[in-house]
Design a protein around this motif. Structure first.
Motif, mmCIF file in Angstrom:
data_model
loop_
_atom_site.group_PDB
_atom_site.id
_atom_site.type_symbol
_atom_site.label_atom_id
_atom_site.label_comp_id
_atom_site.label_asym_id
_atom_site.label_seq_id
_atom_site.Cartn_x
_atom_site.Cartn_y
_atom_site.Cartn_z
ATOM 1 N N VAL A 196 0.860 -1.178 0.000
ATOM 2 C CA VAL A 196 0.000 0.000 0.000
ATOM 3 C C VAL A 196 0.895 1.227 0.000
ATOM 4 O O VAL A 196 2.060 1.166 0.420
ATOM 5 N N SER A 197 0.362 2.339 -0.482
ATOM 6 C CA SER A 197 1.110 3.597 -0.507
ATOM 7 C C SER A 197 0.559 4.523 0.567
ATOM 8 O O SER A 197 -0.650 4.752 0.648
ATOM 9 N N VAL A 198 1.453 5.045 1.394
ATOM 10 C CA VAL A 198 1.083 5.975 2.460
ATOM 11 C C VAL A 198 1.980 7.200 2.345
ATOM 12 O O VAL A 198 3.205 7.097 2.469
ATOM 13 N N ALA A 199 1.375 8.345 2.071
ATOM 14 C CA ALA A 199 2.122 9.601 1.916
ATOM 15 C C ALA A 199 3.251 9.458 0.897
ATOM 16 O O ALA A 199 4.365 9.962 1.089
ATOM 17 N N GLY A 200 2.970 8.740 -0.175
ATOM 18 C CA GLY A 200 3.938 8.574 -1.243
ATOM 19 C C GLY A 200 4.981 7.513 -1.010
ATOM 20 O O GLY A 200 5.872 7.315 -1.840
ATOM 21 N N ASP A 225 3.175 5.228 11.000
ATOM 22 C CA ASP A 225 2.812 3.814 11.014
ATOM 23 C C ASP A 225 1.342 3.587 11.331
ATOM 24 O O ASP A 225 0.763 2.575 10.916
ATOM 25 N N VAL A 226 0.725 4.478 12.079
ATOM 26 C CA VAL A 226 -0.715 4.350 12.354
ATOM 27 C C VAL A 226 -1.499 4.504 11.049
ATOM 28 O O VAL A 226 -2.430 3.733 10.775
ATOM 29 N N ALA A 227 -1.101 5.468 10.232
ATOM 30 C CA ALA A 227 -1.745 5.630 8.924
ATOM 31 C C ALA A 227 -1.502 4.403 8.053
ATOM 32 O O ALA A 227 -2.391 3.989 7.283
ATOM 33 N N PHE A 228 -0.321 3.813 8.158
ATOM 34 C CA PHE A 228 -0.013 2.591 7.419
ATOM 35 C C PHE A 228 -0.967 1.463 7.790
ATOM 36 O O PHE A 228 -1.509 0.771 6.922
ATOM 37 N N VAL A 229 -1.208 1.292 9.076
ATOM 38 C CA VAL A 229 -2.138 0.250 9.518
ATOM 39 C C VAL A 229 -3.538 0.527 8.985
ATOM 40 O O VAL A 229 -4.234 -0.380 8.510
ATOM 41 N N ILE A 267 -5.780 -10.950 12.298
ATOM 42 C CA ILE A 267 -4.762 -10.639 13.295
ATOM 43 C C ILE A 267 -3.664 -9.831 12.603
ATOM 44 O O ILE A 267 -3.086 -10.275 11.606
ATOM 45 N N LEU A 268 -3.388 -8.646 13.131
ATOM 46 C CA LEU A 268 -2.235 -7.852 12.719
ATOM 47 C C LEU A 268 -1.102 -8.204 13.674
ATOM 48 O O LEU A 268 -1.223 -7.989 14.883
ATOM 49 N N TYR A 314 1.412 -9.634 8.613
ATOM 50 C CA TYR A 314 2.696 -9.355 9.266
ATOM 51 C C TYR A 314 3.304 -8.115 8.608
ATOM 52 O O TYR A 314 4.094 -8.230 7.660
ATOM 53 N N PRO A 315 2.966 -6.911 9.076
ATOM 54 C CA PRO A 315 3.457 -5.695 8.427
ATOM 55 C C PRO A 315 4.968 -5.521 8.605
ATOM 56 O O PRO A 315 5.549 -5.916 9.615
#
Length: 338
Positions: free
Chosen positions: A80-84, A157-161, A106-107, A134-135
């Protein structure tokens, strides 16, 4: 191996929501961990798996339900793309996945410098009936930790999740009331942060040998109560039970962090204590408000490890008295969002 179920009978849910954090743990005569209900009866995984099917009728599914063709039992990488910035996570789909039945998630968050493959190996979460993510942390060593630590990468990382969950719900059949988070070490500290930042999206939280840096992961007493289970060894050589300093930053003592969790959830000021074997004490806080629940496993002489793991999970002694994985799965099953 039969998948372990994260679905739960309604009677067990009602017990879990009545004030304490659900079934207490005990060890049978052969030294095997079992979960016992408060009335002394047994609530093992097979019982939960069978009776839990009654809970599927109220499942909240996502747009991926009915259209997903991901093969059951498969593993893959998702991006996924988060803030580029492109971020990745390893995905495992359970053997019983059919693309149309809303499925728990489950994360699972790695510790600092740990590979996702290592966590996947010693946690055993792939044997559950959940979709497991498994991020992968961002950055490069030494600044490749999760947000919540002084060695974090600096990425959101919160935005990533949140983006991972958006992607997952769009493409797979997810039970949105049964999305859970677990982590070890720095990953456990990040799970603590997520409990403050995403309490309406993640149903329950598990912290193993958590690295809690109060400067980066402060208490959040005004955020709604959530269910939390925590494991920590008294001889942890990396994240000392009584706190200390690491990476030139203060670490919070486990007891202080637990007190903050109890206050946040309006639980009793002191827990009930149950000895499990010779080296593990279960502590449960009763009277918690709302969705709140809090359970802690104090492991005498335990190291910076995942209880019950048979593969190396970190330095120090790994207790075999309990299985963190089985306890976490039972705890998650007992605490859906709704």
């Amino acid at each position: 191996m039969r998948a372990r179920s994260l679905l739960l009978a309604l009677v067990v849910v009602s017990l879990a929501l009545s004030g304490c954090a659900g079934p207490a743990a005990s060890v049978d005569g052969a030294g095997v961990l079992v979960t016992a209900s408060r009335d002394g009866g047994s609530a093992g995984a097979a019982t939960i798996a069978a009776a839990g099917q009654a809970g599927t009728s109220g499942a909240t599914g996502t747009s991926g339900c009915g259209s997903d063709a991901t093969p059951a039992g498969s593993s893959s990488t998702r991006s996924v793309s988060v803030a580029g910035v492109t971020r990745t996570a390893q995905l495992h789909v359970p053997n019983g996945y059919d693309g149309s039945t809303p499925t728990p998630v489950i994360l699972a968050f790695v510790g600092h410098g740990m590979s996702t493959q290592k966590l996947e190996g010693f946690s055993g979460f792939d044997d559950s009936d959940a979709i497991v993510f498994y991020p992968q942390p961002a950055g490069s060593a030494p600044q490749n930790g999760w947000e919540s630590a002084p060695y974090a990468s600096g990425q959101d990382d919160v935005a990533f999740v949140g983006a991972l969950l958006d992607d997952l719900e769009a493409h797979l059949c997810v039970h949105t009331a049964r999305v859970f988070a677990a982590g070890i070490s720095n990953g456990g500290g990040f799970v603590s942060l997520l409990s403050c930042r995403l309490p309406a999206r993640i149903a329950a939280f598990a912290v193993v040998s958590g690295a809690i840096y109060p400067a980066d992961d402060p208490a959040c007493p005004t955020v709604p109560a959530v269910p939390v289970v925590e494991f920590h060894g008294t001889a942890d050589p990396v994240i000392p039970y009584d706190g200390g300093t690491s990476h030139a930053a203060a670490l919070e003592p486990v007891t202080q962090w637990l007190d903050e969790q109890a206050q946040r959830s309006g639980c009793a000021s002191s827990p009930t204590r149950t000895a499990i074997g010779s080296d593990v004490t279960e502590q449960q806080w009763c009277g918690c408000q709302g969705r709140g629940a809090l359970t802690h496993y104090r492991i005498e002489g335990g190291g910076h490890t995942w209880p019950g793991a048979t593969a190396t999970s970190g330095p120090g002694v790994t207790t075999q008295t309990i299985s963190a994985t089985r306890i976490i799965e039972d705890f998650f099953a007992a605490h859906p969002l709704s």
